[in-house]
Design a protein around this motif. Structure first.
Motif, mmCIF file in Angstrom:
data_model
loop_
_atom_site.group_PDB
_atom_site.id
_atom_site.type_symbol
_atom_site.label_atom_id
_atom_site.label_comp_id
_atom_site.label_asym_id
_atom_site.label_seq_id
_atom_site.Cartn_x
_atom_site.Cartn_y
_atom_site.Cartn_z
ATOM 1 N N ASP A 149 0.843 -1.201 0.000
ATOM 2 C CA ASP A 149 0.000 0.000 0.000
ATOM 3 C C ASP A 149 0.877 1.250 0.000
ATOM 4 N N HIS A 150 0.212 2.400 -0.114
ATOM 5 C CA HIS A 150 0.949 3.661 -0.182
ATOM 6 C C HIS A 150 1.631 3.984 1.145
ATOM 7 N N ALA A 151 1.057 3.551 2.248
ATOM 8 C CA ALA A 151 1.674 3.806 3.546
ATOM 9 C C ALA A 151 3.065 3.170 3.613
ATOM 10 N N THR A 152 3.195 1.972 3.066
ATOM 11 C CA THR A 152 4.488 1.300 3.044
ATOM 12 C C THR A 152 5.469 2.047 2.149
ATOM 13 N N VAL A 153 5.000 2.437 0.982
ATOM 14 C CA VAL A 153 5.847 3.187 0.049
ATOM 15 C C VAL A 153 6.350 4.472 0.696
ATOM 16 N N ASP A 157 10.315 6.017 2.149
ATOM 17 C CA ASP A 157 10.854 7.200 1.459
ATOM 18 C C ASP A 157 10.878 7.038 -0.049
ATOM 19 N N ALA A 158 9.904 6.328 -0.572
ATOM 20 C CA ALA A 158 9.756 6.190 -2.019
ATOM 21 C C ALA A 158 8.583 7.048 -2.484
ATOM 22 N N VAL A 231 10.444 -0.365 12.204
ATOM 23 C CA VAL A 231 10.243 -1.797 12.422
ATOM 24 C C VAL A 231 9.029 -2.333 11.665
ATOM 25 N N ARG A 232 8.053 -1.474 11.412
ATOM 26 C CA ARG A 232 6.848 -1.928 10.715
ATOM 27 C C ARG A 232 7.054 -1.989 9.206
ATOM 28 N N TYR A 237 10.481 -4.301 4.464
ATOM 29 C CA TYR A 237 10.215 -4.219 3.027
ATOM 30 C C TYR A 237 11.394 -3.718 2.189
ATOM 31 N N LEU A 238 12.345 -3.026 2.805
ATOM 32 C CA LEU A 238 13.358 -2.347 2.006
ATOM 33 C C LEU A 238 14.738 -2.948 2.235
ATOM 34 N N GLY A 239 15.364 -3.356 1.163
ATOM 35 C CA GLY A 239 16.755 -3.779 1.192
ATOM 36 C C GLY A 239 17.653 -2.654 0.710
ATOM 37 N N TRP A 240 18.932 -2.883 0.807
ATOM 38 C CA TRP A 240 19.912 -1.882 0.369
ATOM 39 C C TRP A 240 21.233 -2.581 0.127
#
Length: 248
Positions: A149-153, A157-158, A231-232, A237-240
């Motif tokens: 969802d947009h909250a995750t995006v 910081d995307a 943490v949520r 969701y994000l790797g680097w």
């Protein structure tokens, strides 16, 4: 020309301004087989830890470019501390569009691909400073899981889900642009924690010392929200990673 004060307050105690710790940074330097006398260009170099520690450990020389006067002061101090000030120098300026006067062995942009408008533009920019047969280092986020969802995006910081690719998609992009992936070092949960959680302590101690500053209310809200957001969303969701590339 400088970074916003919010950024330098948040990361004022960081030596590395990305989710890669000193152990992984050292691993990367060994993995790409640095040798004495090699030259590096580090665009958006932050506090210069990459250049300074690699110069100490591998005998390389190089230049870092960054827009932040605060971080550059820390970089010069670190170079002096490690005894490499004669081999590395730091230049204040906008890294976007910066091309080295002399071709270098390694050209890096670790975690700031906005300087080229994204990965393709940053690779193009770095390649203009690279000697034939040289290596690029690109640090970039990628999705570990598809954002639901947009909250995750937003929490990652995307701008949109399409702002980042997944790891296979990112590696595929390098190939499409004409570059072979020859090494990589990826962040993990602990290195994300060290990057993010250190900011919370820096913000809290700054707030204790500056309770009436014009930024205090903004930072109080951030300190309430940032740990849960980390943490949520971001940690899950994000790797680097930092990716070493050589032209095909």
């Amino acid at each position: 020309m400088d970074l916003p004060r919010t950024f330098t307050i948040r990361e004022r105690d960081h030596r590395i301004h990305n989710p890669i710790d000193d152990v992984k940074l050292a691993t990367l330097g060994r993995a790409i087989r640095l040798r004495p006398g090699m030259t590096l260009l580090d665009l958006a170099c932050g506090s210069g830890e990459l250049l300074c520690t690699w110069s100490r450990d591998h005998g390389v020389a190089g230049t870092g470019v960054d827009i932040s006067t605060v971080f550059l002061a820390a970089a010069r101090s670190r170079a002096a501390e490690l005894g490499v000030a004669d081999r590395v120098r730091f230049t204040h300026g906008d890294a976007a569009g910066h091309v080295s006067d002399e071709p270098v062995d390694v050209a890096a942009c670790v975690g700031a691909t906005w300087i080229g408008g994204g990965v393709p533009g940053t690779i193009d920019l770095l390649s203009r400073s690279l000697r034939p047969g040289g290596m690029l280092l690109v640090g970039e986020p990628y999705w570990l899981l598809d954002p639901p969802d947009h909250a995750t995006v937003e929490a990652c910081d995307a701008i949109a889900a399409e702002s980042f690719r997944d790891l296979p998609g990112l590696i595929e992009l390098f190939g499409q642009l004409g570059w072979d992936l020859v090494e990589m070092v990826l962040a993990d949960g602990d290195s994300w924690d060290r990057y993010a959680a250190a900011q919370w302590l820096s913000v809290r101690t700054w707030l204790d010392a500056n309770p009436d500053d014009e930024l205090a209310e903004q930072f109080r809200a951030e300190l309430r929200d940032a740990p849960l957001r980390h943490v949520r969303y971001r940690r899950r969701y994000l790797g680097w990673g930092v990716f070493a590339l050589m032209r095909r």
